[in-house]
Design a protein around this motif. Sequence first.
Motif, PDB file in Angstrom:
ATOM      1  N   ASP A 121       4.767  13.046  -0.692  1.00  0.00           N
ATOM      2  CA  ASP A 121       4.047  12.671   0.515  1.00  0.00           C
ATOM      3  C   ASP A 121       3.911  11.158   0.655  1.00  0.00           C
ATOM      4  O   ASP A 121       4.033  10.609   1.753  1.00  0.00           O
ATOM      5  N   ARG A 122       3.658  10.479  -0.446  1.00  0.00           N
ATOM      6  CA  ARG A 122       3.439   9.034  -0.379  1.00  0.00           C
ATOM      7  C   ARG A 122       4.405   8.230  -1.240  1.00  0.00           C
ATOM      8  O   ARG A 122       4.721   7.099  -0.908  1.00  0.00           O
ATOM      9  N   ALA A 134       3.978   4.844   0.579  1.00  0.00           N
ATOM     10  CA  ALA A 134       3.631   4.918   1.988  1.00  0.00           C
ATOM     11  C   ALA A 134       2.163   5.300   2.125  1.00  0.00           C
ATOM     12  O   ALA A 134       1.814   6.488   2.022  1.00  0.00           O
ATOM     13  N   PRO A 135       1.268   4.338   2.340  1.00  0.00           N
ATOM     14  CA  PRO A 135      -0.158   4.668   2.506  1.00  0.00           C
ATOM     15  C   PRO A 135      -0.396   5.635   3.655  1.00  0.00           C
ATOM     16  O   PRO A 135      -1.304   6.454   3.603  1.00  0.00           O
ATOM     17  N   ASP A 136       0.429   5.511   4.694  1.00  0.00           N
ATOM     18  CA  ASP A 136       0.387   6.459   5.805  1.00  0.00           C
ATOM     19  C   ASP A 136       1.770   6.493   6.432  1.00  0.00           C
ATOM     20  O   ASP A 136       2.713   5.864   5.933  1.00  0.00           O
ATOM     21  N   ALA A 137       1.890   7.211   7.544  1.00  0.00           N
ATOM     22  CA  ALA A 137       3.205   7.417   8.144  1.00  0.00           C
ATOM     23  C   ALA A 137       3.760   6.179   8.824  1.00  0.00           C
ATOM     24  O   ALA A 137       4.930   6.151   9.214  1.00  0.00           O
ATOM     25  N   THR A 138       2.961   5.116   8.964  1.00  0.00           N
ATOM     26  CA  THR A 138       3.396   3.946   9.719  1.00  0.00           C
ATOM     27  C   THR A 138       3.660   2.717   8.862  1.00  0.00           C
ATOM     28  O   THR A 138       3.972   1.660   9.409  1.00  0.00           O
ATOM     29  N   GLN A 139       3.530   2.820   7.544  1.00  0.00           N
ATOM     30  CA  GLN A 139       3.796   1.642   6.722  1.00  0.00           C
ATOM     31  C   GLN A 139       4.361   2.041   5.364  1.00  0.00           C
ATOM     32  O   GLN A 139       4.140   3.150   4.874  1.00  0.00           O
ATOM     33  N   ARG A 140       5.102   1.086   4.783  1.00  0.00           N
ATOM     34  CA  ARG A 140       5.786   1.312   3.520  1.00  0.00           C
ATOM     35  C   ARG A 140       5.739   0.028   2.683  1.00  0.00           C
ATOM     36  O   ARG A 140       5.990  -1.072   3.204  1.00  0.00           O
ATOM     37  N   MET A 151       5.159  -2.525   8.446  1.00  0.00           N
ATOM     38  CA  MET A 151       4.103  -1.880   9.223  1.00  0.00           C
ATOM     39  C   MET A 151       4.635  -1.616  10.629  1.00  0.00           C
ATOM     40  O   MET A 151       4.984  -2.544  11.356  1.00  0.00           O
TER      41      MET A 151
END
Length: 741
Positions: free
Chosen positions: A201-202, A250-256, A309
């Motif tokens: 997931d992350r 990936a803290p969330d779906a919009t950043q890596r 981001m």
Amino acid sequence: MKIRSNALSAALWLALPMAAHAAADAAPDAREFDRVQVTATRTERALSDVAATVDVIDREQLDDHLVRDIKDLVRYEPGISVTSSPARFGLGGFRIRGLDGNRVLIQTDGIAMPKAFAIGSFSDANRNFTDLETLKRVEIVRGPASALYGSDALGGVVAFVTKDPADYLKDGKDSHVGLKFGYDGQWQGLFGGLTTAFGGDRWSGMVNVNHRQGQETESMGTVRSSDSRRTAANPQDRDGRSVLAKLLFAPDATQRLRLTVDANEDSVDTNVLSSITPATALPPAATATTSMQARDHQTRARLSLAHEMDAVGMGFADSLSWQVYRQDSETTQRTHEGRGNGSTRHREFNFDQRVHGVQAAFHKALQTGAVEHALTYGLDGTWTETRQKRDGYQVLANGQTSTTILPDAFPVRDFPITKTTELGLYVQDEMRFADGRLSLVPGVRVDHYELRPDVDGIFAEDNPGVAVSDLTKTSVSPKLGMVWRFADQWSLFAGYAHGFRSPPYNDVNLGFTNVAFGYTAIPNPDLKPETSDGLELGVRFLSPAAYVSVSGYYNDYKDFIESQRQVGINSQGLIVFQSQNVADAEIYGAELKAGVDFGQLSSTLDGWSLNSSVAWSRGQNKTEDVPLASIDPLRGTVGIAFDRERWGVELAGTFAKRKDRLPPSAGASPSFAPAGYGVLDLMAHWDFAPGAKLNVGVFNLGDRSYIDYAAITTALATNSSVIDRFTNPGRTVSANLSVSW
């Protein structure tokens, strides 16, 4: 051969109206000019929306064309070539539209690759530092690109993009293991690679490890004598390895967040038979070379941390990315020479660069009235330390040892240890008018360059009393591009771009002084950057059945730097050398790229396609009013392919005209001009099981003897007896086998 190439191009032009009629109601397919690129605009744009000529070579093409090195990479890209030194040092770097060496920017994941440096016969640090097996895509921008990339992008940009875990974790997979094995008949090379990837997931990550071993790249030379009359390739043993490791969070779906380790190492052992003096008398002359063994070793290691981001959601940016990195590279070349007087000479050349860097890019979409804006701006900063040293000693026949091998008293530095700072700020606005039919893309970049030499004991002792100079320069690089989509399938593009190259460390502060031999070198703090102003105009057609792009360009270059130019005699009676801005030049030319998917014209021809490209250029040294030596002759490629879902085959031809414009020869005999040629290659691929693929290629089907002009980087006279030393390999077979699960 020239007639055949022109006839095929004409056939493509005749086919275009038929293709347009057959696909009048269809949207353009994702063909050659709908591939996505990033390098030319620093944004994701289809090639058809870019106001420049850009080539994109993806992983599938790299595999299907059995690409092993940078020369294979541009095998079917006229207008781009790779320089080489066949006797020992091998491939050098890219030549784009007549400019090569450090005038072309090479980068991997946005990080510039090491510079080239050569001096004398035993030292040549090249730019071939990337294992192509670690790549998922290569993008090549032709022409000046300093408005986005600063110094060194005078002739163009070659951008390598490495693989990511997401490239393997598709269709819901959370793990991947892949093996790849290969053979290259040009240098009897064996290759093996292992790739593993995982994802959740992350967190996700991957490791790609490669190893290759082989021998010398064959030529068609038939003289195998063990001396300078030899035209066959010198015996070599080659060994190389690379590793690419990435860890993504990936803290969330919009950043890596991406942590990358990228490293490679290459070693070549050469029996340099072509440097041995022919044994015309016994015993040999005292100065005769009776043996020469060489070992060349180069490494590069990069550690980077990047953050992307996609949804910043603030006034200054919609999305952003930044990267910090450290990259170290080192070239070490050792030469062991036997002499006719019983002595042995041992030389070592070392060239290394240590780079720290930071990059940031911001993207913002705006609307002003009926105009859409895609604003891109950012900064680049690099801090580089460059060191170079030549060392050596000789063992005399009586066993005594000396560190003097005239004219050098080792160790020596040919320029002082140098630290350079390069800071750049850029901004670009992609504006769309008239319901998206017209795009204007202005941009500008400001670069600040500082060079600071550090005189150590080695440089001071070798250059007594020679002062060194700092250098500070600021350059402004504007550009303006335009794309006009004047019909559903047609577009016109045009662009102006300014390029520059900052004066390099080895030209600002030369480091060779020898009072006994009567010469010295002085620095030049007044060196100006080399500059270029380029114009390009072209038209594109794109439909599901056919594509074509025709463009012409003109580049005007000023203040080319001539290294080690003799400028006079000083008060001590020493001949004085200095690097100076001396040459202005112009290069102009035309390029065509076109293809047809015959299956879109008739269902009976489903699977058949044809691709072709042609490049012609001409260059002139305007200062001396002579032709530029770095211009490749007219060259074209044509490929016809048949593809099915699980297999395919392609017959590709490469054709070149005789080199017909050369500067005057410095010797009594004219310079050698390679003849024109035509070469055919046959390649096939077969996905014979899920996750398993076989690639096979037969290159130079006709076993033709021919010479690429880019292989001649030193003076070669028409009456030379070793011309065949520069020939390409004859008929060879290469193959890949890939399996994954």
